[in-house]
Write an enzyme that holds these catalytic residues in place. Structure first.
Site, PDB file in Angstrom:
ATOM      1  N   ALA A  63       0.938  -0.866   0.226  1.00 35.69           N
ATOM      2  CA  ALA A  63      -0.478   0.118  -0.315  1.00 35.69           C
ATOM      3  C   ALA A  63       0.760   1.226   0.206  1.00 35.69           C
ATOM      4  CB  ALA A  63      -0.528   0.308   1.437  1.00 35.69           C
ATOM      5  N   GLY A 107       0.294  -4.830   0.925  1.00 34.62           N
ATOM      6  CA  GLY A 107      -0.772  -5.153   0.003  1.00 34.62           C
ATOM      7  C   GLY A 107       0.175  -5.876  -1.278  1.00 34.62           C
ATOM      8  N   GLU A 110      -0.992  -9.281  -0.973  1.00 35.79           N
ATOM      9  CA  GLU A 110      -1.813  -9.352  -0.368  1.00 35.79           C
ATOM     10  C   GLU A 110      -3.024  -9.326  -2.390  1.00 35.79           C
ATOM     11  OE1 GLU A 110      -1.689  -6.645   2.454  1.00 35.79           O
ATOM     12  OE2 GLU A 110      -3.113  -7.618   4.066  1.00 35.79           O
ATOM     13  N   GLU A 130       4.102  -5.680   7.670  1.00 39.23           N
ATOM     14  CA  GLU A 130       3.194  -4.554   7.423  1.00 39.23           C
ATOM     15  C   GLU A 130       3.577  -4.272   9.528  1.00 39.23           C
ATOM     16  OE1 GLU A 130       2.155  -6.906   6.151  1.00 39.23           O
ATOM     17  OE2 GLU A 130       0.847  -6.035   4.628  1.00 39.23           O
TER      18      GLU A 130
END
Ligand code: 3H9
Length: 713
Positions: A63, A107, A110, A130
């Site tokens: 992200a 992310g 993911e 993370e």
């Protein structure tokens, strides 16, 4: 089509390329672009399958952390939400193959797990880091990962935050094939195979066979939480991520996702996440020096030479060899050289034993280090680094010799931790080539290098030092040439205050426990014993002239020195040590402290842990504010990076200056005023701290306001 995401067709396969340099983060526009590309690819009758790949040097590195920073600060439109895009990928009617190179992190992984299949080049790195940012995977990673790799591996990957390489990911079931050679070609080929076979569209969210049973998994969660407490002391996210994985194994997918989201939101709103995100950007900002453009030419360091094979010189030689740089390692006597090489060998052997690398790698590294007693070959070196005994006369003599030997474009560095770089440079005819490279012990492990810029140091030499630090896997922070530079200059008052506290009524173990519980890697007295009381005593003597009138100097250290209690090396210092070097509180030290206090007329009283933290940490912050105002550090955030990477300051507190902002500068300043009234003028608030406190400002805001006018003094 949005330029962030492009769609082309290769051999009957739609290829979606993400182009969001430098690391293809999932910034606004990328998820939307992906959806648009998937819509188009699904409709395209000429494409039987879809490959998603990263443009440039990497797949998706996660992200966008800038978005997360806004969310953590309660600004922007809230934490990013990827549920829709992940469902869109997974529900695509054609097989979706994720093609991974570089890094698929957070992310990024993911998104990859939402695809039906994954392929990767051998050196691709995949992981969920993370927790390093104080959060948990928030894009269904805690729900899909255990479905692919099993609960135990998912817990380990998420709690450790460490990425794995493609071959291990293949073994775990995280990817389906390792592609040697051209990734796009290999991925397209793989996608065509899948389409031709009519292989099922494997939706990760629907897998369950690796989720285990409640009975078996229970011990995995216990072990995971233990791992979190042990390796990520005092941190919230590594414990919480285990809860989220537990939800994956016990709840239906959609409900597990909801649980993950709740935990993710809780974590991102924590002080810990704010501090760790600050640390992430601060670590990258240190390389940005206002008067040194990114494209400044640098000297190519192909070969290095080091003077001194002691602890520092040997460690630095290892750091160079680890990065593939050949090193000439010089000592004055054969015995010292042999000792230095034996230590290097032993360190490498330990790493091989622990499985960090193979014997072959060790042999390659050893072969890069050339022990010698002369300056032979130094005329070739692109960098000569002096790591001799800390004495100005000696260093000047060495630099005088180097002036005659080194080629004109050789960078001349000193590893001094205290001495004046300009004075050292003055004995050479090329002071522009002289710089301080202050490594921290053990230099092969510690990430910090203070890059000390002298008056005459040229910009390309500073740029070279920054590039070298990066090549060695270190964090180089440019600092000005003041006594103790930044780190040790702040360390001195910190140590002094800790010693005053024990004379007023605390014990070394109480001070250390309070600091350890605050999050410091070690208590300050344990640090003192490790570094050596003899060294601390010598530093004290050398800095005596800096003592201000009215400054109370602690008395016990000197007594320990005269008793020969030098710390770990003599089995006794502030503590006693058993054969395993475990510190044991020592009644003899307590007696010395009490007697000393009594003789000096210092009344003893109960001291709270809060007072210990405030006095030890605030005195450090006050010195940091002076350093900042005097221009010896570019940014408050640079000081934070120094303390996070070189002094064991807890990452989740963001460094001393960030921590001060968290507490509130007015509160810090007001306490400092109280200490000034109680103890003496060495507690005078730094003018910058005083000003910012009055203005209701923060050091972070000061950094932002001074971005364009920084220049190291
Ligand atoms: C996440 O994904 C949460 C999810 O679960 C979902 C939530 C809903 N975003 O390090 P470098 C910038 S959390 C924005 O010098 P390298 C970096 O600031 C995220 N920017 O390069 C720098 O900018 P600048 C999980 C990012 O080659 C530039 O890229 N992912 C991001 O030494 C170059 O970076 C991570 O934690 C980002 N995600 O190392 C991975 N990543 O040039 C974090 C980098 O202006 N990133 N930048 O200073 C890394 O670990 C390293 O950057 C990486 C490259 C290994 C990728």
């Amino acid at each position: 089509m949005d330029q962030l995401v492009n769609l082309t067709t290769h051999d009957g396969v739609a290829v979606i390329v993400i182009n969001n340099p430098p690391v293809n983060a999932l910034s606004p526009g990328v998820p939307e672009g992906l959806v648009a590309a998937l819509d188009a690819a699904e409709k395209d009758p000429s494409a039987d399958a879809i490959v998603i790949i990263g443009g440039g040097r990497t797949f998706i590195a996660g992200a966008d952390i800038k978005e997360l920073e806004l969310a953590a600060a309660g600004r922007g439109s809230g934490p990013p939400e990827f549920h829709g895009i992940l469902a869109r990928i997974e529900n695509t009617a054609k097989p979706v193959v994720m093609a991974i190179h570089g890094t698929a992190l957070g992310g990024g992984n993911e998104v990859a797990m939402a695809g039906h299949y994954r392929v990767a080049v051998p050196d691709a790195q995949i992981g969920q880091p993370e927790v390093n940012l104080g959060i948990i995977p928030g894009a269904e990673g805690t729900q899909r990962l255990p479905r692919l790799v099993g609960v135990a591996a998912a817990v380990d990957l998420c709690v450790s935050g460490k990425p794995i390489r493609a071959p291990e990911a293949l073994k775990l079931g995280l990817i389906d094939r390792v592609i040697e050679g051209d990734l796009l070609k290999g991925a397209v080929h793989f996608a065509r195979e899948i389409a031709k076979e009519g292989a099922p569209l494997r939706k990760t969210s629907e897998l369950s066979e690796k989720l285990g049973s409640e009975w078996v998994d229970a011990s995995i969660y216990v072990a995971g939480r233990d791992q979190a407490r042990r390796t990520r002391r005092n941190m919230l996210a590594p414990l919480k991520v285990v809860d989220a994985i537990e939800a994956a194994a016990t709840l239906p997918f959609e409900e597990g996702c909801k649980k993950e989201r709740e935990i993710f939101v809780e974590c991102i709103q924590s002080d810990q996440a704010r501090a760790l995100i600050h640390a992430f950007f601060a670590e990258r900002a240190v390389a940005k020096i206002p008067d040194i453009p990114k494209d400044m030419p640098v000297y190519n360091i192909r070969e290095a030479a080091i003077i001194g094979a002691g602890t520092m010189g040997g460690g630095i030689a290892m750091a160079c060899a680890n990065a593939g740089i050949p090193v000439l390692l010089k000592e004055v006597e054969q015995a010292a050289l042999d000792r230095g090489m034996a230590t290097i060998r032993r360190n490498y052997e330990n790493s091989v034993k622990k499985g960090r690398f193979s014997q072959e790698v060790m042999d390659q590294r050893m072969a890069l280090i050339h022990p010698q007693l002369t300056y032979e070959g130094f005329e070739r070196a692109d960098l000569i680094l002096e790591a001799a005994f800390e004495s100005m006369d000696l260093k000047k003599r060495i630099f005088g010799e180097l002036d005659k030997i080194a080629k004109l474009d050789c960078v001349l560095a000193t590893n001094t931790s205290t001495l004046d770089i300009d004075e050292i440079a003055s004995v050479t005819g090329i002071p522009r080539m002289v710089i301080g490279l202050h490594f921290f012990s053990p230099a092969n492990v510690m990430r910090l290098v203070e890059i000390v810029r002298g008056k005459a140091t040229s910009k390309p030499v500073v740029a070279t030092a920054l590039a070298l630090a990066k090549k060695l896997g270190k964090v180089g922070v440019v600092v000005g040439n003041c006594r103790g530079f930044v780190g040790n200059r702040m360390m001195l008052p910190y140590m002094r205050e800790a010693q005053l506290l024990v004379e007023e009524g605390a014990t070394p173990e109480q001070v250390d426990r309070a600091l350890y519980n605050f999050g410091m890697a070690m208590g300050i007295f344990a640090v003192d014993d490790m570094g050596g009381i003899d060294l601390a005593y010598r530093v004290r003597q050398e800095y005596k002239h800096l003592e201000k009138p009215g400054m109370r100097m602690p008395l016990v250290l000197e007594k320990l020195f005269h008793m020969g209690r030098y710390g770990q090396k003599t089995g006794a210092g502030w503590y006693r040590y058993d054969e395993n070097r475990k510190p044991i509180p020592d009644p003899e030290v307590h007696a010395i402290i009490e007697k000393t206090a009594h003789e000096a007329g210092i009344p003893r009283r109960h001291i709270s842990d809060d007072e210990i933290i405030e006095r030890c940490i605030y005195i450090m912050i006050n010195e940091g504010a002076k350093i900042l105002e005097e221009g010896y550090a570019l940014r408050a955030a640079d000081i934070d990076v120094i303390y996070l990477t070189g002094y064991g300051f807890p990452g989740y507190r963001g460094g001393p200056m960030w921590y001060a902002d968290t507490v509130g500068l007015k509160r810090v300043r007001d306490r400092i005023r109280e200490f000034r009234a109680q103890h003496g003028e060495w507690w005078e608030p730094a003018p910058l701290l005083d000003k910012l406190a009055d203005q209701g400002q923060t050091f972070a805001a000061w950094d932002a306001a001074h971005e364009h006018e920084m220049a190291v003094a």
